[in-house]
Design a protein around this motif. Structure first.
Motif, PDB file in Angstrom:
ATOM      1  N   ALA A   1      37.208  23.547  38.474  1.00  0.00           N
ATOM      2  CA  ALA A   1      36.539  24.496  39.594  1.00  0.00           C
ATOM      3  C   ALA A   1      37.700  25.832  39.766  1.00  0.00           C
ATOM      4  O   ALA A   1      38.853  25.429  39.998  1.00  0.00           O
ATOM      5  N   LEU A   2      36.971  26.872  39.685  1.00  0.00           N
ATOM      6  CA  LEU A   2      38.077  28.235  39.980  1.00  0.00           C
ATOM      7  C   LEU A   2      37.871  28.555  41.096  1.00  0.00           C
ATOM      8  O   LEU A   2      36.761  28.515  42.004  1.00  0.00           O
ATOM      9  N   PRO A   3      38.800  29.352  42.054  1.00  0.00           N
ATOM     10  CA  PRO A   3      38.504  29.882  43.240  1.00  0.00           C
ATOM     11  C   PRO A   3      37.433  30.952  43.320  1.00  0.00           C
ATOM     12  O   PRO A   3      37.257  31.727  42.333  1.00  0.00           O
TER      13      PRO A   3
ATOM     14  N   MET B   1      50.738  16.858  41.259  1.00  0.00           N
ATOM     15  CA  MET B   1      49.504  17.787  41.000  1.00  0.00           C
ATOM     16  C   MET B   1      50.356  19.005  40.112  1.00  0.00           C
ATOM     17  O   MET B   1      51.097  19.608  40.995  1.00  0.00           O
ATOM     18  N   SER B   2      49.885  19.554  39.352  1.00  0.00           N
ATOM     19  CA  SER B   2      50.406  20.903  38.891  1.00  0.00           C
ATOM     20  C   SER B   2      49.852  21.935  39.515  1.00  0.00           C
ATOM     21  O   SER B   2      48.642  22.124  39.667  1.00  0.00           O
ATOM     22  N   GLU B   3      50.769  22.974  39.764  1.00  0.00           N
ATOM     23  CA  GLU B   3      50.101  24.099  40.372  1.00  0.00           C
ATOM     24  C   GLU B   3      50.042  25.622  39.368  1.00  0.00           C
ATOM     25  O   GLU B   3      51.068  25.609  38.780  1.00  0.00           O
ATOM     26  N   THR B   4      48.824  25.924  39.160  1.00  0.00           N
ATOM     27  CA  THR B   4      48.741  27.038  38.241  1.00  0.00           C
ATOM     28  C   THR B   4      48.760  28.486  39.046  1.00  0.00           C
ATOM     29  O   THR B   4      47.727  28.525  40.068  1.00  0.00           O
ATOM     30  N   LEU B   5      49.594  29.131  38.994  1.00  0.00           N
ATOM     31  CA  LEU B   5      49.602  30.539  39.855  1.00  0.00           C
ATOM     32  C   LEU B   5      49.467  31.711  38.845  1.00  0.00           C
ATOM     33  O   LEU B   5      50.049  31.652  37.883  1.00  0.00           O
ATOM     34  N   ILE B   6      48.773  32.629  39.114  1.00  0.00           N
ATOM     35  CA  ILE B   6      48.761  33.572  38.143  1.00  0.00           C
ATOM     36  C   ILE B   6      49.166  34.823  39.328  1.00  0.00           C
ATOM     37  O   ILE B   6      49.052  34.840  40.641  1.00  0.00           O
ATOM     38  N   ALA B   7      49.505  35.993  38.813  1.00  0.00           N
ATOM     39  CA  ALA B   7      50.113  37.010  39.460  1.00  0.00           C
ATOM     40  C   ALA B   7      49.764  38.343  38.901  1.00  0.00           C
ATOM     41  O   ALA B   7      49.416  38.549  37.627  1.00  0.00           O
TER      42      ALA B   7
ATOM     43  N   ASP C   1      43.861  36.812  47.747  1.00  0.00           N
ATOM     44  CA  ASP C   1      45.305  36.418  47.646  1.00  0.00           C
ATOM     45  C   ASP C   1      46.129  37.351  46.552  1.00  0.00           C
ATOM     46  O   ASP C   1      47.601  37.467  46.607  1.00  0.00           O
TER      47      ASP C   1
ATOM     48  N   ILE D   1      44.112  33.641  33.071  1.00  0.00           N
ATOM     49  CA  ILE D   1      43.238  32.670  33.159  1.00  0.00           C
ATOM     50  C   ILE D   1      42.992  32.044  31.664  1.00  0.00           C
ATOM     51  O   ILE D   1      42.886  30.829  31.314  1.00  0.00           O
TER      52      ILE D   1
ATOM     53  N   GLN E   1      38.400  34.752  47.505  1.00  0.00           N
ATOM     54  CA  GLN E   1      39.632  33.970  47.671  1.00  0.00           C
ATOM     55  C   GLN E   1      40.668  34.545  46.803  1.00  0.00           C
ATOM     56  O   GLN E   1      41.616  34.872  47.083  1.00  0.00           O
ATOM     57  N   LEU E   2      40.342  34.722  45.384  1.00  0.00           N
ATOM     58  CA  LEU E   2      41.432  35.084  44.455  1.00  0.00           C
ATOM     59  C   LEU E   2      41.614  36.617  44.714  1.00  0.00           C
ATOM     60  O   LEU E   2      42.931  36.953  44.749  1.00  0.00           O
TER      61      LEU E   2
END
Lengths: 271, 126
Positions: free
Chosen positions: B38-40, B1-7, B48, B24, B44-45
């Motif tokens: 679905a987005l967080p 599964m790919s993890e999409t991280l944003i910062a 984080d 995004i 939550q976002l």
């Protein structure tokens, strides 16, 4: 050995020695409970990914900065309580209730004050739900378990410990739910590894208080029914059976999790 | 599964809501976030990323206005099934990303020539 030994001296010595030993371990090596690397021993030995895991774990450990002092204080408390129990100054049931209360409070203090203090913070674009880390029925088992000490509230000598154990169990469930809802600790430097570490640590930190919530009542109820000898009511015997069942279910879930734990490298290579 | 991280980088001049918006949008354009994903939740976002919930809410609102996201009540916020015609957006996204990168490097003391040389060395020709 006669019946008196098993009914009175054995629980006293068993609980006392357990608390003293646990206290010594906490004072001697509190880092055992805060060290992230022991959860990733297999990954750290990997020739390809080991250095990446080490780097992520070290960075996360410095961000979390979990204090060691509360564990040492708990250790000292355990040794004193164990001594008082072993030499019959405190009954084993009361001692056990106090010990569980302190352990639960320690878990909450340590985990709930944990925050992501890094300057650069990242987030996964996937929604988290309450059942991501533990299934709903584990929460249900913990809730049922928290109620099982209630039939002992009207027993002289057990009412206060029963209330404390029920509160500790309920407190642990709230702690698990709160930890589950806490912000992720991600910096975005190594997304794939950080996501694996985040998921595993969140699962461990939610499962620990949930399992504590089922394990604490079962030991108390074992001592409670033993204290009542053959005079336990049907409801009290049922409470013990239900508590034992809930504890068994939670440990079975934990064993299944450990058994099917996918080697993190497989997941990293898929990314 | 790919993890999409944003910062969110506090050193950038681009406001945090804009950084979230662009990352995004870029994830949707690259196909990392597929249609109907679905987005967080905003909470939550925001938690984080360590930003105010209003910041994330503004980014989500802008993405909805442009047609990248849809809000479906209890189902939460999702990637739209039909994305806006995005050729221009792709170009804009690249230009925005390059601008942010150059700004970030300039803040760290690199000259334009140094940045250009590093990019030319890194980007494959052809």
């Amino acid at each position: 050995m006669n019946h008196a030994f098993w009914a009175h001296d054995f629980p006293r010595l068993y609980i006392g020695i357990f608390e003293i030993c646990f206290g010594i371990v906490l004072i001697a090596s509190p880092q055992y409970f805060t060290n992230l690397q022991r959860r990733f021993r297999r990954e750290l030995k990997d020739p390809v990914l080991g250095s990446r895991f080490l780097s992520v774990l070290q960075r996360r450990q410095s961000i979390e900065a979990l204090p060691l002092m509360p564990w040492r204080v708990m250790g000292l408390f355990g040794i004193i309580l164990g001594y008082l129990t072993a030499f019959a100054f405190v009954t084993p049931v009361v001692s056990y209730a106090l010990f569980c209360f302190a352990l639960s409070a320690l878990t909450c203090v340590v985990f709930l004050r944990m925050r992501n203090r890094s300057e650069r913070r990242a987030a996964m674009l996937t929604p988290r739900t309450a059942t991501d880390t533990a299934p709903w029925w584990l929460y249900a088992a913990a809730v049922v378990s928290a109620m099982t000490p209630l039939p002992f509230l009207n027993v002289t000598g057990l009412s206060a410990p029963a209330a404390v154990v029920a509160l500790v169990s309920a407190f642990s469930i709230v702690a698990a739910a709160t930890v589950n809802g806490m912000a992720a600790i991600l910096t975005g430097d190594d997304a794939a590894i950080e996501a694996i570490v985040e998921r595993r640590m969140r699962t461990v930190r939610v499962a620990t208080p949930l399992i504590l919530a089922t394990a604490v009542p079962v030991v108390f109820l074992a001592m409670g029914t033993s204290f009542l000898r053959g005079n336990a009511s049907v409801l009290q015997n049922w409470a013990f059976a239900v508590s034992f069942g809930a504890c068994f279910v939670s440990f079975a879930w934990l064993a299944a999790c450990i058994a099917r734990k996918q080697f993190a490298r497989d997941r990293v290579l898929v990314v | 599964m790919s993890e999409t991280l944003i910062a969110v980088d506090p050193e950038l001049q681009t406001p945090p809501y804009q950084q979230i918006f662009e990352q995004i949008r870029a994830a949707i354009e690259r196909g990392v976030l597929p249609a109907d994903a679905a987005l967080p939740t905003v909470r939550q976002l925001a938690g984080d990323l360590g930003v105010a919930p209003n910041t994330v809410a503004r980014a989500y609102a802008d993405l909805q206005t442009e047609g990248w996201l849809v809000s479906e009540g209890r189902r939460g916020t999702r990637v739209a099934d039909r994305l806006p015609a995005n050729r221009r957006s792709r170009t804009n996204a690249l230009a925005d990303a390059v601008m942010r990168f150059v700004q970030s490097m300039s803040h760290r003391g690199y000259t334009g020539a140094e940045i250009l040389e590093a990019v030319q060395r890194t980007v494959p020709r052809g």
